[in-house]
Design a protein around this motif. Sequence first.
Motif, PDB file in Angstrom:
ATOM      1  N   ALA A 270       0.830  -1.198   0.000  1.00  0.00           N
ATOM      2  CA  ALA A 270       0.000   0.000   0.000  1.00  0.00           C
ATOM      3  C   ALA A 270       0.869   1.253   0.000  1.00  0.00           C
ATOM      4  O   ALA A 270       1.861   1.323   0.712  1.00  0.00           O
ATOM      5  N   PRO A 271       0.521   2.245  -0.815  1.00  0.00           N
ATOM      6  CA  PRO A 271       1.282   3.494  -0.818  1.00  0.00           C
ATOM      7  C   PRO A 271       0.997   4.320   0.443  1.00  0.00           C
ATOM      8  O   PRO A 271       0.018   4.061   1.143  1.00  0.00           O
ATOM      9  N   GLU A 272       1.850   5.274   0.677  1.00  0.00           N
ATOM     10  CA  GLU A 272       1.569   6.184   1.788  1.00  0.00           C
ATOM     11  C   GLU A 272       0.554   7.213   1.290  1.00  0.00           C
ATOM     12  O   GLU A 272       0.748   7.820   0.239  1.00  0.00           O
ATOM     13  N   LEU A 273      -0.509   7.379   2.036  1.00  0.00           N
ATOM     14  CA  LEU A 273      -1.606   8.220   1.550  1.00  0.00           C
ATOM     15  C   LEU A 273      -1.891   9.385   2.488  1.00  0.00           C
ATOM     16  O   LEU A 273      -1.711   9.258   3.702  1.00  0.00           O
ATOM     17  N   PRO A 274      -2.361  10.492   1.907  1.00  0.00           N
ATOM     18  CA  PRO A 274      -2.696  11.647   2.748  1.00  0.00           C
ATOM     19  C   PRO A 274      -4.088  11.518   3.375  1.00  0.00           C
ATOM     20  O   PRO A 274      -4.735  12.515   3.655  1.00  0.00           O
ATOM     21  N   ILE A 275      -4.544  10.274   3.518  1.00  0.00           N
ATOM     22  CA  ILE A 275      -5.901  10.033   4.020  1.00  0.00           C
ATOM     23  C   ILE A 275      -5.819   9.091   5.204  1.00  0.00           C
ATOM     24  O   ILE A 275      -5.112   8.083   5.157  1.00  0.00           O
ATOM     25  N   LYS A 276      -6.547   9.394   6.223  1.00  0.00           N
ATOM     26  CA  LYS A 276      -6.649   8.458   7.340  1.00  0.00           C
ATOM     27  C   LYS A 276      -7.824   7.511   7.049  1.00  0.00           C
ATOM     28  O   LYS A 276      -8.928   7.968   6.753  1.00  0.00           O
ATOM     29  N   ILE A 277      -7.571   6.200   7.087  1.00  0.00           N
ATOM     30  CA  ILE A 277      -8.635   5.248   6.782  1.00  0.00           C
ATOM     31  C   ILE A 277      -9.204   4.666   8.071  1.00  0.00           C
ATOM     32  O   ILE A 277      -8.475   4.160   8.917  1.00  0.00           O
ATOM     33  N   VAL A 278     -10.500   4.778   8.218  1.00  0.00           N
ATOM     34  CA  VAL A 278     -11.179   4.165   9.353  1.00  0.00           C
ATOM     35  C   VAL A 278     -12.047   3.047   8.800  1.00  0.00           C
ATOM     36  O   VAL A 278     -13.021   3.322   8.093  1.00  0.00           O
ATOM     37  N   ALA A 279     -11.640   1.797   9.059  1.00  0.00           N
ATOM     38  CA  ALA A 279     -12.406   0.682   8.522  1.00  0.00           C
ATOM     39  C   ALA A 279     -13.272   0.118   9.629  1.00  0.00           C
ATOM     40  O   ALA A 279     -12.798  -0.202  10.705  1.00  0.00           O
ATOM     41  N   ASP A 280     -14.528   0.038   9.337  1.00  0.00           N
ATOM     42  CA  ASP A 280     -15.497  -0.393  10.333  1.00  0.00           C
ATOM     43  C   ASP A 280     -16.168  -1.638   9.782  1.00  0.00           C
ATOM     44  O   ASP A 280     -16.889  -1.579   8.800  1.00  0.00           O
ATOM     45  N   GLN A 281     -15.909  -2.774  10.362  1.00  0.00           N
ATOM     46  CA  GLN A 281     -16.413  -4.020   9.779  1.00  0.00           C
ATOM     47  C   GLN A 281     -17.774  -4.425  10.335  1.00  0.00           C
ATOM     48  O   GLN A 281     -18.339  -5.426   9.951  1.00  0.00           O
ATOM     49  N   ILE A 282     -18.289  -3.647  11.260  1.00  0.00           N
ATOM     50  CA  ILE A 282     -19.579  -4.033  11.832  1.00  0.00           C
ATOM     51  C   ILE A 282     -20.715  -3.527  10.952  1.00  0.00           C
ATOM     52  O   ILE A 282     -20.837  -2.323  10.715  1.00  0.00           O
ATOM     53  N   ALA A 283     -21.505  -4.432  10.453  1.00  0.00           N
ATOM     54  CA  ALA A 283     -22.598  -4.028   9.564  1.00  0.00           C
ATOM     55  C   ALA A 283     -23.795  -3.610  10.386  1.00  0.00           C
ATOM     56  O   ALA A 283     -23.955  -4.022  11.508  1.00  0.00           O
TER      57      ALA A 283
END
Lengths: 80, 636
Positions: free
Chosen positions: B623-636
Amino acid sequence: MPGVTIEQLREIVSDVFDDEDVEISEETTAHDVEGWDSLNHIRFMVTVEQRFNVRFTSREVESLQNVGDLLRAINSKSQT
Amino acid sequence: MDLIADLGWLRRAPVNFRQRCKHLDSQTGGLDAEADAELIDLSNYALDLNQLERLGKLAAKRSLRDAGGLLTRFKLGLIGSGTLSLIASAIPGSGLRHFVLIDVVEADYGRSLEQAMDPTSRIRSSGLDSVLIAFDYRDLHLTAAASDSHTANEQVESAFAHLKAVAENLRPSLSGPILVQTLVPPVEPLFGSLDAAEASSPYAMVQALNRRIVEWVSESDVVLVDAARFAASVGTVRWLDAVHWHSAKLPIAPQLVPLLADLIARTIGALRGKTRKCLILDLDNTVWGGVIGDDGLDGIAIGQGSAEGEAFLAVQRAALDLRARGIVIAVSSKNDEEVAWRPFSDHPDMLLRKEHISVFQANWQDKASNIKYIAESLNIGTDSLVFLDDNPFERELIRRELPFVAVPELTDDPAQYVTILALAGYFDTISVSPEDRKRAEYYQANAERTSILASSTDLEGYLKSLDMVCTIRPFDSIGRARVAQLINKSNQFNLTTRRYTEAEVASMEGSADKLTMQIRLADKFGDNGMISVVSFDKSASQWSNDLWLMSCRVLGRRVEEAVLAHVAAAAKAEGVQRLIGTYLPTAKNQMVAGLYQRLGFSLVESRADGVTVWELALDNYSAPELPIKIVADQIA
């Protein structure tokens, strides 16, 4: 007053049935013109009503047999 | 002219309409943008039944060629009361106004329930996108009064059950949602004004049935075509013409068919995501009376106290109401910019203020250039624009130069502007999501972002300064409506352009063999809401992309790279070796033809029809370094 002519009706038939060369006479009936089915008949009558600013009753709609009948019906209305 | 019955927002049909149709018909060849523009221009007149029929034939012919350009296809079934052929023949021509090539399949006359139940009937076996259910009270045993309110209730329930049974039986044969018409209530009073309160009257029964239909619509994905409201506006006595009902079982007077056909067509346009997004206002004599450059601040008419001032105030209020529901407001005016701004900041009676206008173009250039600039800076097509201008010259110029912009005809009375604009239905929508209401703000923030960018040369530094947060969640019921909306609306950044209904989206939720993602993006200027939808089909060795689309509002923000990083991480965690991507070309998604390549995929197949298939070996991916913070939420 001469009223509506058969040529004016011919133009409407030509427009509604998209046939520039269509020819009609007073004896012409729906069977004589290609595509003159019940749906197109409604469209034709509505166009006639709008163009000559007349309104036909249910009874008149049923009694018209040919172009001549229609012509007489329009002219009897537009004279009154 | 009657504003409603004669479709007063459209130009009167030209005398050479027939010749223009003929000329267009004689032109051959494949996809021709100019021919499409002419076809759409021809539809933007108030056409009578004969003209709509003629144009409909051209639309059908056009439909035989590849879909492309702005036009999208829709196959509509018609079922209900009486003779529907006249309506059927007027719909395709009307559809062009809303950028849809509608192919109508009419059920046979009568016996609607039998046809709906028979899987071999034409209406069931034609591969329809949707069906319009159009009943008439004169056909549903609601013409005679009930003996008492209890019986009335039973009669209403039985009519509703019949209507719903037709719908439910058709549903499995449709790929999209059902459309249902409200019933036009009877003209003739039985008890007089008491009808409204007396449940046993035919009038009250039809009204009760309409309430049941509306309840049904609000609790399902059924889409409403509110014929009753239009009929009331134009006059039910004209609509339910008794002569034509008796002689040909026509449920609507032929003269009003073009109006109903447009109502149906615009609803289908909305269903296909063709709702306009932006209202562009002229200023002088459109949002205030007089010319600001000549008359000055105290000379223009706006506000309470004069009939003219109040009429213009109503225009401003209508614009604000549209803005509140997510329509972007822009200005195109021939004025000095500073002079044109003055009423917005200094006139106490102005409702429109500077912060309401997303793009302001006041200068002495031609309006076509200004409107093109507005479309570009909002990153939307000219087919998303409506242009309101009192000056016939400017209206004609825009129609000629930018034929996809909607340009309502205006009368010379500003008191009618609001009515004309609203009746045209440019902004009709089939559902309202919370994102819609905030859209105007997003575009506003976007304009601000663009202006920062213009003064910044370091893109990476700029993106970092935005403090972007990308939230990724699997499909769920909360996001369902917006997911379906994006799936059906996104054209440009869309790798497969596969359209799914809300019901189909629901069936993907929680599916073990799919990775589904709804992606939101926020930054320091505000929340962009849900801006991207992605799904992959899982197998043990590889995951294949089914959907990948994104709103063009967030182009150039590296969201697609964040998405890939998320998918890759999830796939690796399940021991998968590669990702497969497919690009299905359309007339509008050229911008993503090279996306997979840009993301590091390699080409495995390139077909003659332009379809390309790509592969990413996950062992080689980091994965590249990105200027975005990713918040992954797996709870549906």
